[in-house]
Scaffold this active site. Sequence first.
Site, PDB file in Angstrom:
ATOM      1  N   ASP A   1       0.700  -1.290  -0.158  1.00  0.00           N
ATOM      2  CA  ASP A   1       0.205  -0.054   0.019  1.00  0.00           C
ATOM      3  C   ASP A   1       0.778   1.139  -0.280  1.00  0.00           C
ATOM      4  OD1 ASP A   1      -2.228   1.454  -0.150  1.00  0.00           O
ATOM      5  OD2 ASP A   1      -3.299   0.459   1.693  1.00  0.00           O
TER       6      ASP A   1
ATOM      7  N   ASN B   1      -0.361   5.080   1.003  1.00  0.00           N
ATOM      8  CA  ASN B   1      -1.708   5.821   1.226  1.00  0.00           C
ATOM      9  C   ASN B   1      -1.468   7.251   1.496  1.00  0.00           C
ATOM     10  OD1 ASN B   1      -3.703   4.089   1.639  1.00  0.00           O
ATOM     11  ND2 ASN B   1      -2.802   2.974   3.374  1.00  0.00           N
TER      12      ASN B   1
ATOM     13  N   ASP C   1     -10.798   2.117  -3.282  1.00  0.00           N
ATOM     14  CA  ASP C   1     -11.320   1.798  -1.936  1.00  0.00           C
ATOM     15  C   ASP C   1     -12.831   1.837  -1.834  1.00  0.00           C
ATOM     16  OD1 ASP C   1      -8.826   1.465  -0.604  1.00  0.00           O
ATOM     17  OD2 ASP C   1      -9.109   3.090   0.624  1.00  0.00           O
TER      18      ASP C   1
HETATM   19  C1  GLA Z   1      -5.819   2.196   2.081  1.00  0.00           C
HETATM   20  C2  GLA Z   1      -6.171   0.847   1.298  1.00  0.00           C
HETATM   21  C3  GLA Z   1      -7.233   0.032   1.940  1.00  0.00           C
HETATM   22  C4  GLA Z   1      -6.791  -0.485   3.380  1.00  0.00           C
HETATM   23  C5  GLA Z   1      -6.328   0.798   4.322  1.00  0.00           C
HETATM   24  C6  GLA Z   1      -5.453   0.409   5.382  1.00  0.00           C
HETATM   25  O1  GLA Z   1      -6.878   2.825   2.192  1.00  0.00           O
HETATM   26  O2  GLA Z   1      -6.626   1.318  -0.039  1.00  0.00           O
HETATM   27  O3  GLA Z   1      -7.578  -1.124   1.281  1.00  0.00           O
HETATM   28  O4  GLA Z   1      -5.676  -1.336   2.911  1.00  0.00           O
HETATM   29  O5  GLA Z   1      -5.308   1.478   3.427  1.00  0.00           O
HETATM   30  O6  GLA Z   1      -4.938   1.515   6.109  1.00  0.00           O
END
Ligand code: GLA
Length: 711
Positions: free
Chosen positions: A441, A443, A508
Amino acid sequence: MIRKNGAIFCLETPHTTLAIKADTAEYLYYGKKLVSAGNFESCRGLPCKLLSQFGQDDYTEPSILLENADGGISTAFTFSKSKILKEKPQIPGLPSSYGKGKTLELKYVDEPTKVALYIYYTVFEDNDVIAVSSKLFNASEKELHIRRLASLQLDLLGDYSVVTFEGAFAREWQKVSRTLNKGVFYIDSKNGASSHNRNPFVMAKGQDGVYAFNLVYSGNHKEIFEACESGKTRVLTGINDFMFRWTLAPGEQFDAPEAVMCFAPDEDGVSSQMHAFIGEHIVRGKWKKKERPVLVNNWEGTHFDFNEEKLLGIARAAKKAGVELFVLDDGWFGNRCDEHRALGDWYDNIEKTGGGLKHLADKIREIGLDFGIWVEPEMISEDSDLFRKHPEFAMRVPGREPTRLRWQLCLNLADEKVQNYVVRVISDVIARSGATYVKWDYNRTLTDPFGKGIPQGEYFHRYMLGYYRIVSRITEKFPDVLFEGCAGGGGRFDLGNLCYFQQYWTSDDTDARKRLKIQDGTSYGYPQATMGAHVSACPNYHTGDSNPLETRFNIACGGVLGYEMDMTKLSVEETEVITRQIEFYKEYRKVLQFGDFYRLGNAFGGNVAGFMSVSKDKGTAVAVVTVYEQIFGGPAPAVKFKGLDPSSVYEVKAREQANYKKAPCFTAGGGFLMQGNVFLSDIYEDTQRRENSGCLYSRMFLITKVKKEYS
Ligand code: GLA
């Protein structure tokens, strides 16, 4: 195949021809394959150039812009030589496509400085996508600075409209079409990633057909379209030149990322070439053509609130329903009880895992599921042991408050020490858990781009080079592991990443209605086997909307299926429904994940939208169709299928859904199914209709060839 006739090179793909005149750096023709010999000299008149520079009398957007040692910006690259290479050259430090095919190398030299520009065109034997890249070599005795080096320049004749895919977090991949008026239009990203906002995959639609472009790069990019007064349309794609200034010392070379382009008569044709190209020449390793497991991910089900018992409960429920892989998402490490802390502390939280990662992973395996793990390796929380020990690992400008996004900072991946740290700790997580799947990931976006000793204009690209060094080392170390990239959803879904990660989390937003558009947009440039698609609980976490479980499944079948929910909370009936869904999915997984993909209806503007996957032999197809809304007294919703054999007879059978038991079945010729209308009026007969006002209605059809010839 590449044919040479004097200075003219004819690059032939299965359905297209690209003719280049090397000595004048001109495109003579690019489009539908020429079946007879062309008189390319007659194509001249309005030169379509493959390189353009500033400083003389050309005022169009240049593909190359240098600051010479004397401080001037004029260059005059002229033809030096050409070569046909049997092996496709690698691009040092950057991901690129691979495979059998010939490469044309063109060399141009700026005589006063002796700086050399190399441009490469690779044609693959099996695909219409042409890979293009550029390299600059400083053969002078003085340092110079690169201000722009496009990966690809294509000049087209005529008027074009531009199709781009734009959006935001949880709203990626919205298709946007614009007619180009005279002038310059560009899309770009400046946030360090290919971005949620504007993907580097773009199309130019003209009278003859559609030209499509993409970049094998995951950082800041820019796609420029210039509709010139002279009647030609220039397309440039490459690293974003915003803030870009790269110092090239004598004897050094700079490699621009690889770009790819293709021509097809229509958008479906472009998608089919891009899909095949990615499947064959971008995605690599053991999972390239291997069916992807059905997974359960605990994120939407638990967020940070879990312990061993809860996780094992989900795993048991998932196993019972037929799931194959359990993915432990965020929250398993350090003191990570919420978003505010612990990124960088990649050691086990014993309490939350009930005894460590290995302990938990073993228990999951005892249940009969493979184990997968979430990591976010490029980040650091200020409240973390890593930050307390190595504050200098964080990317920030000394003496300034850093910009915090999701309460976290980025690591300075341009620093080799940080790269080595990430490789070591993440390799250890994978090794000690025995994970067969890793969700990587990312973010937040890059802010405060800064690294001690790194010139500001080089920072973003040096970050990417560091990133690629890390992911290539880790993915090489674990060749059996299936990697899924993620960037708060699809924020870095691009060809660069797909060279390492076989699939990518599309968004998401798991709401079926929103997902339909997001996946539809993605599918223009990327195949279904690269798109993570999950069924989540209702009301949806992001939108608050509810859609039938069967619709959520039908839409998720447009990518690699997973369930993202606390499966212990399912009713007996829901578990039965999901069990049947997974059974169906496994039976048709190969065609769903690797079949030829077609969009149905129009997700961006019509009332009917969907998709279908057709087996290579056209014997089996699975189609999903949705109707956005019931328009009383309006036209009855209908669909035209695609990709079938027009002269064969097919049986069309609706999958029996929990909310739709009738499952009609009929036979018809492939020609009729594609040209006629298959009406969907009974789509409104969902038994759940009343409980789910405003929900998305859908059907899944299994289409099987029953007779070879239509008589
Ligand atoms: C991001 C990802 C989610 C999840 C969160 C966890 O938003 O897209 O799928 O893994 O992080 O913090």
